[in-house]
Structures are given as structure tokens and as C-alpha cells.
Design a protein around this motif. Structure first.
Motif, PDB file in Angstrom:
ATOM      1  N   PRO A   1      39.684  30.261  47.844  1.00  0.00           N
ATOM      2  CA  PRO A   1      39.241  31.222  46.820  1.00  0.00           C
ATOM      3  C   PRO A   1      40.061  32.513  46.794  1.00  0.00           C
ATOM      4  O   PRO A   1      39.903  33.320  45.877  1.00  0.00           O
ATOM      5  CB  PRO A   1      37.781  31.503  47.198  1.00  0.00           C
ATOM      6  CG  PRO A   1      37.667  31.156  48.638  1.00  0.00           C
ATOM      7  CD  PRO A   1      38.638  30.050  48.876  1.00  0.00           C
ATOM      8  N   ARG A   2      40.925  32.719  47.771  1.00  0.00           N
ATOM      9  CA  ARG A   2      41.746  33.923  47.834  1.00  0.00           C
ATOM     10  C   ARG A   2      43.143  33.715  47.269  1.00  0.00           C
ATOM     11  O   ARG A   2      43.995  34.601  47.350  1.00  0.00           O
ATOM     12  CB  ARG A   2      41.812  34.424  49.295  1.00  0.00           C
ATOM     13  CG  ARG A   2      40.491  35.035  49.735  1.00  0.00           C
ATOM     14  CD  ARG A   2      40.310  35.083  51.222  1.00  0.00           C
ATOM     15  NE  ARG A   2      39.038  35.756  51.541  1.00  0.00           N
ATOM     16  CZ  ARG A   2      37.848  35.162  51.467  1.00  0.00           C
ATOM     17  NH1 ARG A   2      37.764  33.884  51.103  1.00  0.00           N
ATOM     18  NH2 ARG A   2      36.731  35.834  51.741  1.00  0.00           N
ATOM     19  N   ILE A   3      43.374  32.546  46.699  1.00  0.00           N
ATOM     20  CA  ILE A   3      44.654  32.270  46.043  1.00  0.00           C
ATOM     21  C   ILE A   3      44.579  32.772  44.606  1.00  0.00           C
ATOM     22  O   ILE A   3      43.589  32.545  43.903  1.00  0.00           O
ATOM     23  CB  ILE A   3      44.951  30.760  46.079  1.00  0.00           C
ATOM     24  CG1 ILE A   3      45.052  30.254  47.530  1.00  0.00           C
ATOM     25  CG2 ILE A   3      46.239  30.447  45.331  1.00  0.00           C
ATOM     26  CD1 ILE A   3      45.159  28.744  47.649  1.00  0.00           C
ATOM     27  N   ALA A   4      45.615  33.447  44.148  1.00  0.00           N
ATOM     28  CA  ALA A   4      45.638  33.975  42.773  1.00  0.00           C
ATOM     29  C   ALA A   4      45.418  32.847  41.767  1.00  0.00           C
ATOM     30  O   ALA A   4      45.986  31.756  41.905  1.00  0.00           O
ATOM     31  CB  ALA A   4      46.971  34.673  42.509  1.00  0.00           C
ATOM     32  N   ARG A   5      44.612  33.112  40.759  1.00  0.00           N
ATOM     33  CA  ARG A   5      44.233  32.076  39.812  1.00  0.00           C
ATOM     34  C   ARG A   5      45.407  31.596  38.957  1.00  0.00           C
ATOM     35  O   ARG A   5      45.381  30.473  38.444  1.00  0.00           O
ATOM     36  CB  ARG A   5      43.113  32.582  38.903  1.00  0.00           C
ATOM     37  CG  ARG A   5      41.793  32.805  39.641  1.00  0.00           C
ATOM     38  CD  ARG A   5      40.679  33.161  38.690  1.00  0.00           C
ATOM     39  NE  ARG A   5      39.412  33.333  39.376  1.00  0.00           N
ATOM     40  CZ  ARG A   5      38.270  33.621  38.772  1.00  0.00           C
ATOM     41  NH1 ARG A   5      38.250  33.789  37.444  1.00  0.00           N
ATOM     42  NH2 ARG A   5      37.156  33.762  39.472  1.00  0.00           N
ATOM     43  N   ASP A   6      46.406  32.446  38.773  1.00  0.00           N
ATOM     44  CA  ASP A   6      47.537  32.039  37.936  1.00  0.00           C
ATOM     45  C   ASP A   6      48.617  31.311  38.733  1.00  0.00           C
ATOM     46  O   ASP A   6      49.646  30.924  38.180  1.00  0.00           O
ATOM     47  CB  ASP A   6      48.149  33.245  37.228  1.00  0.00           C
ATOM     48  CG  ASP A   6      48.694  34.285  38.213  1.00  0.00           C
ATOM     49  OD1 ASP A   6      48.296  34.252  39.390  1.00  0.00           O
ATOM     50  OD2 ASP A   6      49.508  35.117  37.784  1.00  0.00           O
TER      51      ASP A   6
END
Length: 491
Positions: free
Chosen positions: A356-361
Motif C-alpha cells: 500500500p506504500r507504493i505510488a499508485r501511478d
């Protein structure tokens, strides 16, 4: 004592061709490593050896007591509850050696994949069979447990058949390796390293023989062509069509050449070349070299323009009955990181904290440890709906990862290893900047493991791999995060 399979043939009901066709092999006492590509028939052959499958043709003799330790851990192993109720010396020794608690057999569905695998191996050994088949016994198993399993199976005194991608285990345990290859099964002495070296030596010899045979064939073709032209010229010289009917001297010379065979010899030599050409062609055909795919899978891939693709702040998070301390961690855009640690230490918990801490883009390809039936169906359905160009690229990638695309397109049962390759090939269409894989070598054959190792080593983006296969990690990662005793250590 020896188990002999003679002329064994078997075809699955949905298959166009038999998966085993007149296979003969003998398994002596001691461990034989069974090697071959995913889908080649290793598990089928092992089940026939154990009497779990009856072949369509051929025989298995003699009839011996057998035990089979399956690759998948979905179902409880045979004899699980009898093993749980046995507190004799042998059963207690197995439980102690593998760290099996007394209540674990009774809550099999709640156990981790690694704990289930240890129970599978324990139940198989506990039965003390004449023939023991272990199908990927170190899947999901940490390094310490793998060492204990290796020690236990080395002590087995019967006929052992080991199907495994674990190169270290094969080297430690197997006295010989039987490899599925074009034309049948080839048995070589020694563990994986020795057998593989011998196979490479044989391959190099065949490559040289094929090169020499093709050179000889080309030389004979040129010689045949030259002799054919010479024969044609000789035939023209024998013709009297363009000679003056009154030129008796020229006609006499032609008659003398025909009588002595001077011109006809060239024609006979030309016809003799056919037999030599056919022999050379047979020599080229006999020097068959199995095709390899060593190309670059990542021709159009590139790392993220961001120098750091993931940053994890220092934290202490719940992990099982305790907590897991995570220091500040960074994943660079080209970092290849292996995550190691014993079963239950928190590796999957760490991945769950990172996701969940990975950038969404950021385009991420995340391949889990196991696929449930719904996810498997979803992967296959996506392949069916690809455009022709995309499907061609996906199946080409699958081929380079050492699986047969035709098998997947036929709609037969797709193995767990083939599904992992499909997911990787499908993910490549999206040009991921980060790949996350949990136990990527589980269910893969050795050739596929090596192909995946080469592919991931060449991947230009960021990589996070959870694996117990140290040889695999050494080949495709450059940094390690170790999860142990409630803490993560980066090195």
C-alpha cells in the motif's frame, strides 16, 4: 530391489497425444532425480511408479509398497491422522526433526504452505514404503527446514524418486538423474551438477557433430552439382546430332568414348553422389540439438525515471503473535532485492506492509506465492481475449521461459509453473517498473528456473523477490533483506 517400468504409455482423456509413449526405465535403491520441463510427464511417471495411475500400456514390476508426497499442499496427505495419533519413536523423531507441533495435523487448513509441506514429508517418511516419491519437497520451505528434510531423506533406504527444482538438494541426495529429453529418458550418474555438466558436454559434442555434418553436406551438394554439369557436358559430347553425316572420324571418336566408358563414367559418378548425400542428410538429422531461448525478454523495458520507487519509513508492525521491526528502507529504480528468512518470520507480512506504500501511478507486476482457482481462471481468460499480436508476444515469452505455448492454447490443465510464466508474460505487456514475486521458483522445473533466473537478472527495473532458493537469488539479485527474530536487516 529395483522397480522397472517397461513400455509405459499413458494419455490423459483431454489430450491429443500421450504424455508418456513407450517409456522404459529402472529405479534402483537410492535416490533418482527426475528432471524435465513443466508438463513433460514427470509427475505422471512418478504416480504410475507408485501405482496411483494405471498406464494404458506397459508394465510396472514388481508390486511394492509405495508412498507419494504431492507437489500441491491443498489436500491433507495420506495417513495424516494416523501419524498424528502415533507417539511411537519414529513418529516422535520425525515431529522433532521437522518442528511439527502435536496439534498441527488437526488444524491442517490453518497452516502455512511451509508447515503443510513439512507434514506431507513427515507422513510419507513415516509410512516406511519400499518406493517413495517426493514431488518438490522443498517448496515453501525455509533454509533450515530444507537442511533437515535433506538429512531425513538421505537416511531413506528404499527406492527414492525425487522431483525437484532445488539444485542443492539434488546434489546432496541423488545418486543419479533421469532426464526427460527428445527421444526418451536419459539417465546420468550423479546429482544435478554432475548430470548437467555431462549433458552440456554431450550437447557440445552434438553441436560440433551437426556443424561438421552440415559442412560435409554442403561440400557434397557442391560436388554433386559440379558432377551433374560435367555429366551433362559429356552427354552433349556423345550426341551425333550436330556432326556432319560424312564426318566418319568424329563419329568414331564418340563411339570409342561410349565403348571405353570415358564419358559415361562421369554420369555414373554423379548418380553415386545420391547415396552419399542421403547418408550425410541422415547424419545431420541424427545430430539433433534441442532449441534454446537465450534472447532478451526486456528489449522495450526501462527503469522508472524516479531514482527511488519505494520508500518505507521505520516502523514496528504486528506479525503473528509478536511484532516486526522494519528500519527505513529504500528500493532504487534498478535495485534487485532478495528477501530471505525462515518460515513464519514475517516475509509475507513485510510485503503486505510495502504494497500500500507504493505510488499508485507506478506500474507494478505482483505475482503471489499461490493462485486460488478464481485467479487461475482469470489469467487464462485474459490470454484468450488478447489481440493476435499480444497473444503472440505472450506465448513467445512463455516459450523463452521454457514452456510449450501449444500446450497452453490446447486448453488442457495448466500447471502452477506455467501459470506463473503466463502472469509474468502478461505483466510484461504493461512495461512494469517494479516486479514483486513471492517464491517464484515454486512449481518450476530446473530448466524453467534457470530461464527465469536469466530473465530476471536482465530485467532493467526494480525487483523484490521472496525466495528460499539461495542459488536462484544469487543469480538475479544484488542486495538482501533478511527477516528473522522480529526484525528486518538490509545488507
Amino acid at each position: 530391489m529395483q522397480l522397472t517400468l517397461s513400455g509405459v504409455t499413458y494419455a490423459y482423456p483431454s489430450s491429443f497425444e500421450p504424455i508418456l509413449d513407450r517409456v522404459s526405465i529402472a529405479f534402483p535403491e537410492g535416490w533418482t532425480g527426475l528432471l524435465g520441463d513443466n508438463g513433460c510427464g514427470k509427475t505422471t511417471l512418478a504416480k504410475i511408479a507408485c501405482g496411483l495411475i494405471v498406464p494404458d500400456a506397459g508394465s510396472v514390476s514388481p508390486h511394492l509398497a509405495s508412498a507419494y508426497c504431492a507437489q500441491e499442499t491443498d489436500d491433507p496427505p495420506a495417513g495424516l491422522f494416523d501419524f498424528a495419533a502415533d507417539f511411537g519413536r519414529d513418529a516422535r523423531a520425525l515431529r522433532v526433526a521437522l518442528g511439527i507441533e502435536d496439534d498441527m495435523p488437526w488444524r491442517y487448513d490453518e497452516l502455512s504452505f511451509g508447515e503443510r509441506k513439512k507434514l506431507q514429508v513427515a507422513c510419507a517418511l513415516w509410512q516406511r514404503p519400499d518406493v517413495l516419491v517426493l514431488d518438490e519437497p522443498t517448496n515453501h520451505i525455509d533454509h533450515d527446514a530444507r537442511a533437515r528434510i535433506a538429512g531425513l531423506i538421505q537416511g531413506f533406504k528404499g527406492i527414492g524418486i525425487l522431483i525437484s527444482h532445488d539444485r542443492e538438494l539434488l546434489d546432496e541426495v541423488a545418486a543419479r538423474c533421469a532426464s526427460f529429453e527428445a527421444g526418451g529418458i536419459v539417465v546420468r550418474q550423479g546429482g544435478y551438477t554432475a548430470a548437467h555438466a555431462q549433458a552440456e558436454l554431450e550437447r557440445a559434442t552434438v553441436v560440433r557433430e551437426r556443424r561438421a555434418a552440415k559442412g560435409e553436406l554442403a561440400r557434397l551438394a557442391a560436388e554433386k552439382d559440379a558432377r551433374a554439369h560435367e555429366a551433362a557436358r559429356a552427354q552433349a559430347r556423345r550426341s551425333k546430332r550436330h556432326i556432319d553425316p560424312k564426318d566418319r572420324s568424329a563419329k568414331a571418336k564418340i563411339d570409342l568414348a561410349i565403348f571405353t566408358g570415358q564419358d559415361g563414367a562421369r554420369g555414373r559418378l554423379s548418380s553415386q553422389m545420391d547415396a552419399r548425400m542421403q547418408a550425410a542428410e541422415r547424419r545431420v538429422g541424427a545430430a539433433f540439438v534441442h532449441k534454446r531461448y537465450d534472447g532478451d525478454l526486456w528489449v522495450d523495458a526501462a527503469p522508472s525515471p524516479r531514482k527511488v520507487v519505494v520508500r518505507i519509513a521505520e516502523a514496528r508492525i504486528p506479525c503473528g503473535a509478536g511484532t516486526l521491526h522494519i528500519p527505513e528502507l529504500f528500493v532504487g529504480n534498478r535495485d534487485h532485492i532478495g528477501i530471505v528468512g525462515p518460515n513464519g518470520a514475517g516475509k509475507s507480512t513485510l510485503l503486505g506492509h510495502i504494497r500500500p506504500r507504493i505510488a499508485r501511478d507506478l506500474v507494478v507486476l505482483d505475482i503471489p506465492q499461490e493462485l486460488d482457482p478464481a485467479r487461475r481462471a482469470q489469467v487464462l481468460e485474459r490470454v484468450r481475449h488478447l489481440s493476435d499480436a499480444e497473444r503472440g508476444r505472450v506465448l513467445s515469452t512463455v516459450a523463452q521461459l521454457n514452456s510449450d505455448p501449444d500446450r497452453i492454447l490446447d486448453g488442457g490443465a495448466t500447471s502452477p509453473g506455467e501459470l506463473r510464466k503466463l502472469m509474468l508474460a502478461l505483466g510484461m505487456l504493461e512495461h512494469p517498473a517494479l516486479i514483486i514475486m513471492d517464491e517464484p521458483t515454486n512449481h518450476l522445473d530446473l530448466h524453467s528456473t534457470e530461464a527465469l533466473e536469466r530473465a530476471l537478472a536482465a530485467y532493467p527495473g526494480a525487483l523484490l523477490l521472496v525466495s528460499h532458493d539461495r542459488v536462484f537469488l544469487d543469480g538475479c539479485t544484488t542486495a538482501t533483506w533478511k527477516v528473522r527474530d522480529g526484525a528486518v536487516t538490509a545488507r
